[in-house]
Motif scaffolding. Sequence first.
Motif, short mmCIF file in Angstrom:
data_model
loop_
_atom_site.label_atom_id
_atom_site.label_comp_id
_atom_site.label_asym_id
_atom_site.label_seq_id
_atom_site.Cartn_x
_atom_site.Cartn_y
_atom_site.Cartn_z
N TYR A 292 0.83 -1.20 0.00
CA TYR A 292 0.00 0.00 0.00
C TYR A 292 0.87 1.26 0.00
CZ TYR A 292 1.04 -0.13 5.01
OH TYR A 292 1.70 -0.18 6.21
N ILE A 293 0.35 2.32 -0.60
CA ILE A 293 1.03 3.61 -0.59
C ILE A 293 1.09 4.09 0.86
CG2 ILE A 293 0.92 6.02 -1.36
CD1 ILE A 293 1.59 3.98 -3.60
N GLY A 294 2.25 4.53 1.30
CA GLY A 294 2.45 4.97 2.67
C GLY A 294 3.14 3.93 3.54
N LYS A 295 3.32 2.70 3.00
CA LYS A 295 4.00 1.66 3.77
C LYS A 295 5.43 2.11 4.06
CE LYS A 295 5.36 -3.15 3.88
NZ LYS A 295 5.29 -4.47 3.28
N SER A 296 5.89 1.88 5.29
CA SER A 296 7.24 2.29 5.70
C SER A 296 8.24 1.17 5.48
CB SER A 296 7.25 2.68 7.17
OG SER A 296 6.50 3.84 7.36
N TYR A 297 9.44 1.54 5.07
CA TYR A 297 10.55 0.62 4.88
C TYR A 297 11.78 1.16 5.60
CZ TYR A 297 7.90 -1.59 1.15
OH TYR A 297 6.94 -2.26 0.45
N ASN A 298 12.57 0.26 6.13
CA ASN A 298 13.88 0.61 6.65
C ASN A 298 14.91 0.26 5.59
OD1 ASN A 298 13.08 1.42 9.30
ND2 ASN A 298 12.76 -0.73 9.79
N GLU A 299 16.04 0.91 5.64
CA GLU A 299 17.11 0.62 4.69
C GLU A 299 17.44 -0.87 4.72
OE1 GLU A 299 21.78 1.77 3.92
OE2 GLU A 299 20.58 3.02 5.24
N GLY A 300 17.45 -1.49 3.54
CA GLY A 300 17.79 -2.90 3.43
C GLY A 300 16.62 -3.86 3.56
N ASP A 301 15.42 -3.35 3.93
CA ASP A 301 14.24 -4.23 4.01
C ASP A 301 13.95 -4.82 2.64
OD1 ASP A 301 13.81 -3.64 6.67
OD2 ASP A 301 12.01 -2.41 6.34
N LEU A 302 13.38 -6.02 2.63
CA LEU A 302 12.95 -6.63 1.37
C LEU A 302 11.84 -5.77 0.78
CD1 LEU A 302 12.92 -8.96 -0.66
CD2 LEU A 302 11.23 -10.07 0.80
N PHE A 303 12.02 -5.37 -0.46
CA PHE A 303 11.01 -4.55 -1.12
C PHE A 303 10.14 -5.39 -2.05
CE2 PHE A 303 9.54 -1.59 -4.41
CZ PHE A 303 8.83 -0.73 -3.60
N CYS A 304 10.78 -6.16 -2.93
CA CYS A 304 10.07 -7.05 -3.83
C CYS A 304 11.05 -8.08 -4.35
CB CYS A 304 9.41 -6.28 -4.98
SG CYS A 304 10.57 -5.57 -6.18
N TYR A 305 10.59 -8.91 -5.27
CA TYR A 305 11.45 -9.89 -5.93
C TYR A 305 11.39 -9.63 -7.43
CZ TYR A 305 10.55 -12.48 -1.60
OH TYR A 305 10.43 -12.87 -0.29
N ILE A 306 12.44 -10.06 -8.13
CA ILE A 306 12.41 -10.08 -9.59
C ILE A 306 12.79 -11.48 -10.03
CG2 ILE A 306 13.51 -9.27 -11.71
CD1 ILE A 306 13.60 -6.53 -10.60
N GLU A 307 11.92 -12.08 -10.85
CA GLU A 307 12.22 -13.38 -11.44
C GLU A 307 12.83 -13.10 -12.80
OE1 GLU A 307 10.15 -17.63 -12.57
OE2 GLU A 307 8.87 -15.90 -12.24
N ASN A 308 14.14 -13.39 -12.95
CA ASN A 308 14.82 -13.04 -14.19
C ASN A 308 14.51 -14.06 -15.29
OD1 ASN A 308 16.60 -15.25 -13.84
ND2 ASN A 308 18.27 -13.96 -13.10
N THR A 309 15.09 -13.84 -16.47
CA THR A 309 14.80 -14.68 -17.63
C THR A 309 15.35 -16.10 -17.48
OG1 THR A 309 16.77 -13.79 -18.72
CG2 THR A 309 14.66 -12.73 -19.23
N HIS A 310 16.19 -16.33 -16.49
CA HIS A 310 16.74 -17.67 -16.24
C HIS A 310 15.95 -18.40 -15.15
CE1 HIS A 310 20.11 -16.44 -18.68
NE2 HIS A 310 20.28 -15.39 -17.90
N GLY A 311 14.87 -17.78 -14.66
CA GLY A 311 14.04 -18.39 -13.63
C GLY A 311 14.55 -18.19 -12.22
N GLN A 312 15.64 -17.43 -12.05
CA GLN A 312 16.15 -17.14 -10.72
C GLN A 312 15.29 -16.04 -10.09
OE1 GLN A 312 20.09 -16.05 -12.13
NE2 GLN A 312 20.94 -17.66 -10.82
N ILE A 313 15.02 -16.19 -8.79
CA ILE A 313 14.26 -15.18 -8.07
C ILE A 313 15.23 -14.39 -7.20
CG2 ILE A 313 12.44 -14.76 -6.39
CD1 ILE A 313 11.01 -17.20 -7.54
#
Length: 90
Positions: A35-56
Amino acid sequence: ELKHAKADPVVARESGRVLWEIQGEGEAAPAIEPYIGKSYNEGDLFCYIENTHGQILEMPAALGGKLVEINAKQGAHVNKGDVIAYIERI
């Protein structure tokens, strides 16, 4: 005037699909972006990216702050260097 003068972009480190959440088989609720307004600390997990080789790959929040804009939905394709979202420093 800059749209997000106090905000830092979260930039895709690789091309691939944005995953806000990783779900197991058979989970009923769909994965959704934070949600907009969610707080994060430096280094917190933000999201994942699954690349073209299937690695997350984990994408950390580079700096702490609050989420002010999201540019990619769950499963959206991004290229390396694309801005996924903006986090405003507090």
